[in-house]
Design a protein around this motif. Structure first.
Motif, short mmCIF file in Angstrom:
data_model
loop_
_atom_site.label_atom_id
_atom_site.label_comp_id
_atom_site.label_asym_id
_atom_site.label_seq_id
_atom_site.Cartn_x
_atom_site.Cartn_y
_atom_site.Cartn_z
N LEU A 17 0.72 -1.15 -0.01
CA LEU A 17 0.00 0.08 0.02
C LEU A 17 0.90 1.30 0.06
N VAL A 19 2.70 2.71 2.26
CA VAL A 19 2.93 3.39 3.33
C VAL A 19 3.75 2.94 4.51
N ARG A 23 1.74 3.26 9.91
CA ARG A 23 0.59 3.57 9.46
C ARG A 23 -0.55 2.44 9.51
N ILE A 24 -0.05 1.29 9.59
CA ILE A 24 -0.64 0.26 9.53
C ILE A 24 -1.16 -0.43 10.75
N SER A 28 -6.96 -0.70 10.27
CA SER A 28 -6.70 0.10 8.69
C SER A 28 -7.54 -0.66 7.88
N THR A 32 -9.42 4.06 5.64
CA THR A 32 -8.21 5.03 6.43
C THR A 32 -7.01 4.86 5.50
N ILE A 33 -6.71 4.20 4.65
CA ILE A 33 -5.43 4.24 3.65
C ILE A 33 -5.89 4.68 2.60
N ASP A 34 -5.51 5.73 1.81
CA ASP A 34 -6.06 6.15 0.63
C ASP A 34 -5.53 5.42 -0.57
N THR A 35 -4.40 4.78 -0.53
CA THR A 35 -3.77 3.90 -1.60
C THR A 35 -4.56 2.62 -1.77
N TRP A 36 -5.23 2.14 -0.87
CA TRP A 36 -6.12 1.05 -0.67
C TRP A 36 -7.00 0.85 -1.60
#
Lengths: 81, 625
Positions: A17, A19, A23-24, A28, A32-36
């Protein structure tokens, strides 16, 4: 056991992802994670399959809504295996 | 477990500004851990470093009938580690036909250097995959014909709109044919029908320059059909390949990318003890070393056979061994188990000097860059020494078990070639003649006497179908005596030669020691009364024998005949073409223009004849058109 599993999943998710590991967390998710996104989700599934040397069922992939659920599904499969 | 220590170490190196080491460690990480998560890490780091590293940009289009997205980061990671910065275009799902046929498609707007057509049997010929059992004989033939001509149409459309290379995946066979055992007993079985289409695809590639086949069927067979697929992911996300095999596809793509980008080894230096025979010749003696048809000697014969195959492909072999010279030579010459013979080797360094020093000397003797040299050694310490002293050398990682040595040699992508000229196949012999030439040179007193004694005969010919592949290859491989270092594909060369006002010539050189093959290329175009030299190059093995003057003299004559008053050419300096720097000045050209890229040299043809050297006989041929 569960700590190790969490650590392994976190570091794989962080790589895929794109990050930092910190951050994980278990909470998550794509929210919560933009790239996911869907492409990264597939990449994450494939990364886990290769790392743990298993294949997920389509229903299991559908249930992987966050790290917590991934750990649960993995936990079942790994102990079964 | 993915190696978080290695990741931290790499991030430390990047933070400390040691980017070269960071890039090397990223490559090591990739070798040890070729997984989707490692790929993602490697790509992110290289993207941050790319502007500070000298990476070769390359644009690649993937035209596909299945999900390839998870392979894109794997492919980019592998390419980054090989020094290639890959930009990848992926066609819309199942829109590969429109992309190829429509001249205004996003594919052509992307302007790829190469395109991959990755389609599956079940997509392009579903009748053969799902319903074969119910097909009649004439239907089978009609379908095979239809699909073969579809491929032909796609290739034709692609070629019309793009000069890029095109790589076609061939069609895979089903795991279990519809007719079971009967399939192999029939003339028109499922296996035969799919193989017919694959033959048609192969013919497309053999008929045209720049079209290649990726043997997808063999790739699956090599890794095991039983575990290749993931039917669940095919049904859910259109990804037919199991996670553990995605990298095998990527590795196969990389085998094409190496020859396409010129990231190749021209020579391989091999160790002797425990590499091409078992045991140590200095201790075990002729009778003691393991080399023959019995195990374990058979494993070493297998690696020797792999090396002979490289020799046949035009890759030079050299010996680099710590040994007593006499012991080693005796084994090379006389051991009955040897498949390799002394004449296979273009250079030998058998001594007790450090291997990195010997490799430097070998590269110099063979007249190739150190980055065009691969190194084969069973000893990890020696490999490490070479890796740290000469990072440009490609060090082949041999497995511990000698049984797997030959496989490591055969699968190394740096030895892949996409086309082979007659010169490639004779290269080993040509280098042997070169050694004899050098001995002669030491025997004669003056330079001119030496030239005369060579009895050189140059044959200059316009481009022909037969020389096209070699001419394109020379533009891509020649680095030292190359005035402009312009790289052209076969298709581009063919287009140039057919353009109004442009001419493309090749030069073949023979001498008393034999045929050097096609070694020179010149491309010119006429603009008003100026003949402009676009490309002028000569293979490094014939530099310094005044053949270059003979070629320039021919170009001057030709320009005059076309009514030109000036002959002009750029010298564009690179890291490697210093041998060509003074070429124009030495022949009376003067500087006409200078900019950041290089210098434009110009010659008044009326005032400056360029006489051909008397010791090169020149023959001009007319070509085949």
């Amino acid at each position: 056991m569960s700590t190790t599993l969490l650590d392994r999943v976190r570091s794989i998710a962080a790589d895929v992802l794109e990050v930092p590991v910190d951050r994980i967390s278990a909470g998550s998710s794509p929210e919560t994670i933009d790239t996911w996104d869907s492409v990264h989700h597939l990449n994450l599934v494939l990364a886990l399959e290769q790392e743990f040397n298993l294949q997920f069922e389509p229903e299991e992939i559908d249930q992987m809504k966050d790290i917590h659920h991934i750990l649960e599904i993995l936990g079942n499969k790994v102990t079964q295996g | 477990m993915n190696n978080s220590e290695a990741r931290q170490e790499i991030d430390h190196l990047i933070a400390a500004g040691d980017l070269t080491t960071a890039a090397r460690e990223l490559a090591d990480l990739w070798v040890n851990e070729a997984s989707p998560s490692a790929a993602s890490f490697v790509v992110q780091r290289f993207e941050a470093l790319r502007k500070n590293l000298k990476l070769q940009p390359y644009r690649l289009a993937i035209l596909r009938s299945f999900t390839v997205e998870p392979m894109v980061p794997l492919f980019r990671a592998a390419a980054f580690c090989a020094g290639i910065d890959l930009t990848i275009y992926v066609s819309d799902f199942n829109a590969y036909v429109q992309a190829m046929v429509d001249s205004g498609s996003t594919l052509y707007a992307f302007a790829p250097d190469a395109a991959l057509l990755a389609v599956q049997t079940r997509d392009v010929v579903p009748e053969f995959w799902d319903d074969f059992g119910s097909l009649k004989e004439e239907q089978i033939h009609a379908i095979a014909q239809r699909v073969s001509s579809e491929f032909r149409d796609w290739v034709r459309a692609f070629r019309k709109h793009s000069p890029a290379h095109l790589i076609l995946h061939n069609l895979e066979q089903p795991m279990n044919p519809s007719w079971g055992l009967l399939d192999a007993q029939q003339r028109d079985g499922q296996t035969a029908a799919i193989a017919d289409i694959n033959t048609a695809i192969r013919n497309l590639a053999s008929e045209q320059a720049g079209i290649y086949v990726l043997d997808y069927e063999r790739l699956i067979a090599r890794h095991g059909r039983a575990t290749w697929h993931d039917e669940r992911k095919w049904v859910t996300v259109r990804l037919p390949i199991a996670a553990s095999n995605l990298n095998h596809v990527v590795q196969e793509w990389m085998r094409f990318l190496h020859p396409l980008t010129g990231k190749l080894a021209k020579a391989v230096a091999v160790d002797l003890d425990n590499t091409i025979w078992g045991g140590i010749i200095g201790e075990d003696g002729m009778e003691g070393i393991r080399l023959g048809t019995e195990y374990p000697g058979s494993a070493y014969q297998a690696v020797q056979r792999a090396l002979v195959d490289l020799y046949q492909r035009g890759i030079l072999l050299a010996v680099c061994s710590k040994n007593n010279r006499e012991d080693a030579l005796q084994a090379l010459e006389k051991h009955p188990g040897m498949i390799l013979k002394p004449w296979h080797f273009a250079a030998m360094r058998i001594n007790w000097t450090e291997k990195s020093q010997n490799l430097r000397e070998i590269a110099e003797e063979l007249n190739i860059g150190i980055d065009a040299l691969a190194f084969l050694d069973d000893n990890p310490i020696e490999r490490q020494q070479v890796r740290s002293a000469l990072p440009e050398v490609f060090v082949i990682d041999l497995p511990t078990d000698p049984v797997n040595f030959s496989r490591a040699v055969r699968q190394c992508p740096l030895f892949e070639r996409l086309s082979l000229s007659a010169e490639d196949q004779q290269r080993g012999a040509i280098y042997q003649a070169q050694r004899e030439r050098q001995q002669l040179e030491r025997g004669v007193t003056s330079r001119e006497d030496f030239y005369r004694s060579l009895h050189q005969e140059a044959e200059i010919s316009p481009l022909t179908k037969a020389t096209l592949a070699r001419v394109a290859q020379l533009t891509n491989k020649t680095n030292q005596f190359n005035l402009t270092t312009r790289r052209y594909s076969e298709q581009q060369i063919a287009d140039i030669a057919a353009s109004e006002g442009w001419e493309c010539f090749s030069l073949r050189l023979r001498d008393r020691f034999g045929d050097n093959g096609l070694v020179g290329v010149a491309i010119t175009h006429l603009e008003g009364d100026v003949s402009q030299i676009d490309t002028l190059l000569l293979s490094c093995r014939v530099i310094g024998r005044s053949v270059e003057t003979a070629l320039l003299s021919f170009l001057a004559e030709r320009a005059r005949a076309h009514g030109a008053r000036r002959l002009q050419g750029w010298f564009l300096p690179t890291k490697k073409n210093a041998p060509a720097r003074d070429f124009y000045a030495a022949h009376g050209f003067t500087t006409a223009h200078q900019n950041g890229d290089g210098t434009l040299w110009s010659l008044d043809l009326a005032a400056n004849p360029i006489p051909a050297p008397e010791w090169v006989r020149v023959r001009i041929l007319n070509g085949d058109r």
